[in-house]
Design a protein around this motif. Structure first.
Motif, PDB file in Angstrom:
ATOM      1  N   ASP A 129       9.527  -5.497  -0.035  1.00  0.00           N
ATOM      2  CA  ASP A 129       9.440  -4.184  -0.387  1.00  0.00           C
ATOM      3  C   ASP A 129      10.384  -3.697  -1.535  1.00  0.00           C
ATOM      4  OD1 ASP A 129       7.299  -3.727   1.100  1.00  0.00           O
ATOM      5  OD2 ASP A 129       8.294  -2.774   2.749  1.00  0.00           O
TER       6      ASP A 129
ATOM      7  N   ASP B 107       0.778  -1.137   0.027  1.00  0.00           N
ATOM      8  CA  ASP B 107       0.063   0.158   0.081  1.00  0.00           C
ATOM      9  C   ASP B 107       0.722   1.266   0.089  1.00  0.00           C
ATOM     10  OD1 ASP B 107      -2.318  -1.669   0.050  1.00  0.00           O
ATOM     11  OD2 ASP B 107      -2.425  -1.394   2.094  1.00  0.00           O
ATOM     12  N   ASN B 108       1.991   1.098   0.509  1.00  0.00           N
ATOM     13  CA  ASN B 108       2.983   2.369   0.666  1.00  0.00           C
ATOM     14  C   ASN B 108       3.880   2.594  -0.577  1.00  0.00           C
ATOM     15  OD1 ASN B 108       4.424   0.051   1.519  1.00  0.00           O
ATOM     16  ND2 ASN B 108       5.475   1.396   2.965  1.00  0.00           N
TER      17      ASN B 108
ATOM     18  N   GLU C  36      13.417  10.791  -3.975  1.00  0.00           N
ATOM     19  CA  GLU C  36      13.787  12.018  -4.522  1.00  0.00           C
ATOM     20  C   GLU C  36      14.799  12.780  -3.503  1.00  0.00           C
ATOM     21  OE1 GLU C  36      10.028  14.054  -4.537  1.00  0.00           O
ATOM     22  OE2 GLU C  36       9.118  12.903  -6.088  1.00  0.00           O
TER      23      GLU C  36
ATOM     24  N   ALA D  53       3.851   3.925  -3.510  1.00  0.00           N
ATOM     25  CA  ALA D  53       4.101   5.349  -3.789  1.00  0.00           C
ATOM     26  C   ALA D  53       4.996   6.120  -2.747  1.00  0.00           C
ATOM     27  CB  ALA D  53       2.731   6.175  -4.082  1.00  0.00           C
ATOM     28  N   ASP D  54       4.809   5.875  -1.516  1.00  0.00           N
ATOM     29  CA  ASP D  54       5.524   6.648  -0.719  1.00  0.00           C
ATOM     30  C   ASP D  54       7.184   6.173  -0.601  1.00  0.00           C
ATOM     31  OD1 ASP D  54       3.414   7.879   0.629  1.00  0.00           O
ATOM     32  OD2 ASP D  54       2.985   6.310   1.867  1.00  0.00           O
ATOM     33  N   LEU D  55       7.351   4.920  -1.009  1.00  0.00           N
ATOM     34  CA  LEU D  55       8.623   4.379  -1.053  1.00  0.00           C
ATOM     35  C   LEU D  55       9.288   4.968  -2.324  1.00  0.00           C
ATOM     36  CD1 LEU D  55       8.029   0.525  -0.290  1.00  0.00           C
ATOM     37  CD2 LEU D  55       8.891   2.432   1.086  1.00  0.00           C
ATOM     38  N   TYR D  56       8.531   5.235  -3.481  1.00  0.00           N
ATOM     39  CA  TYR D  56       9.185   5.627  -4.880  1.00  0.00           C
ATOM     40  C   TYR D  56       9.403   7.172  -4.467  1.00  0.00           C
ATOM     41  CZ  TYR D  56       9.469   6.874  -9.436  1.00  0.00           C
ATOM     42  OH  TYR D  56       9.968   7.366 -10.748  1.00  0.00           O
ATOM     43  N   GLU D  57       8.608   7.939  -3.592  1.00  0.00           N
ATOM     44  CA  GLU D  57       8.682   9.297  -3.444  1.00  0.00           C
ATOM     45  C   GLU D  57       9.967   9.672  -2.693  1.00  0.00           C
ATOM     46  OE1 GLU D  57       6.040  12.884  -1.578  1.00  0.00           O
ATOM     47  OE2 GLU D  57       5.261  11.311  -2.160  1.00  0.00           O
ATOM     48  N   ALA D  58      10.238   8.466  -1.726  1.00  0.00           N
ATOM     49  CA  ALA D  58      11.492   8.930  -0.752  1.00  0.00           C
ATOM     50  C   ALA D  58      12.786   8.756  -1.493  1.00  0.00           C
ATOM     51  CB  ALA D  58      11.419   7.630   0.374  1.00  0.00           C
TER      52      ALA D  58
END
Length: 371
Positions: A238, A212-213, A222, A215-220
């Protein structure tokens, strides 16, 4: 249409908010011979009423009148007297002869320059001849801090230089954005390899679904200084899913790179908003009793969209050309001159203006023969 004035209605005198007395204001009642309706007048028509030019029994030729209603739904004409009015503009009205037939006519009357006023509103139709056409000019509209600024006017050569500079800047910014996106794809591919190595032999199953997270992993990622360390902190599952997600996003970026670049260019180097215009000096080509004294400078916007003959040059006006022109609006009211020799007035062609070339009749050979 031609209407007859059946009554002149005056508002009662009163007091303004500051206590000064206000003069009664006129309103017309007009009829087509069958029905009657109230008509709201503008300043030039009000002056004509006060001078007695427009009075009960007079006939007026009306064009471009607007029907103003206090009701949302239509109404029978016999029930519309108290809820609907005609709004008349002085530049689109003319005194009609006493014998004029009431009701609709095939064509509107042709206004002449000496009869126009700067506060008379829309001019429905004029018959004009070109005296001189000034060079085509350009104005650029630029959005700054929520407000629209103007730059210019400038000539065709200057406009070509401005446009060339914009194209060069846009090409440079486009190349820069493409390089940045390509660098991002390359960098994230390295992240995907690192994540896959960290996942070891872990195999993902699509039926399980991504975390579920994700998108947050991908955003990190940056945070590029700590992205590699962040990947090392993930568990094997993950990390495997992050590698898969990175490659999916990279494929999307490659497929949509053109659209992505264009989207960013919209804010960095937006398309130019440039309007062409031309000022044309003209005179009346039709009059009744005497040749009008005034000439007019007509501002024609988006002039390059106008072509008057097949294969003709866009926006070209030549001395001697004659046009029936509809829908002109007064401009520069403070610069209007009175009815006097060499006087000049100013009009602007509206978006819905139409330019209909008028061909002059060719004189017959007999017109040149000696008696």
């Amino acid at each position: 249409m031609v209407l007859c004035v059946s009554n002149v209605l005056w508002s009662p005198a009163g007091l303004a908010d500051d206590g000064t007395p206000t003069e009664p204001y006129p309103e017309l009642e007009v009829t087509d011979g069958w029905y009657r309706l109230r008509a709201v007048v503008d300043a030039p028509l009000e002056r004509a009423i006060r001078r007695g030019k427009i009075r009960v029994g007079r006939k007026i030729a009306v064009a471009s009148a607007r029907l103003v209603s206090e009701r949302k739904e239509p109404a029978e004409i016999l029930e519309a007297y108290d809820s609907m009015t005609l709004r008349l503009s002085g530049n689109s009205c003319n005194l009609a002869p006493w014998h004029a037939r009431l009701g609709f006519v095939k064509t509107p009357f042709v206004a002449t320059l000496d009869k126009l006023t700067s506060d008379g509103g829309n001019v429905t139709l004029m018959d004009l001849e070109v005296i001189k056409a000034y060079p085509i000019a350009y104005i650029e509209f630029i959005q700054r801090d929520g407000e629209m600024d103007r730059e210019g006017p400038w000539c065709e050569k200057e406009e070509a230089r401005h446009h060339r500079n914009w194209e060069i800047r846009r090409a440079v910014e486009e190349e820069k954005l493409q390089n940045e996106l390509q660098k991002k794809i390359t960098l994230y591919e390295r992240y995907a390899i690192r994540a896959q190595l960290h996942a070891g032999g872990y195999r993902i199953h699509e039926w399980e679904g991504a975390p579920d997270n994700i998108a947050d992993l991908y955003e990190a990622l940056e945070d590029r200084e700590n992205a590699s360390k962040f990947i090392e902190t993930l568990d094997r599952g993950d990390a495997a899913w992050l590698a898969e997600h990175i490659r999916t996003e990279n494929e999307r970026l490659e497929e949509n790179m053109r659209e992505e670049v264009e989207k960013q260019l919209e804010s960095i180097c937006p398309p130019r908003t440039v309007k062409s215009f031309r000022v044309v000096l003209m005179r009346d080509a039709r009059w009744a009793k005497r040749q009008p004294l005034r000439t007019v400078q007509v501002t024609v916007w988006d002039v390059l969209s106008l072509t008057f003959e097949e294969g003709g040059r866009p926006g070209h006006f030549a001395p001697g050309q004659q046009f029936l022109v509809s829908n002109l609006m007064p401009s520069q009211p403070g610069a209007w001159m009175g009815v006097e020799p060499d006087a000049v007035v100013y009009l602007t062609a509206r978006r819905d203006a139409r330019w209909t070339p008028v061909k002059r009749p060719t004189p017959s050979p007999a017109a040149y023969s000696r008696p």
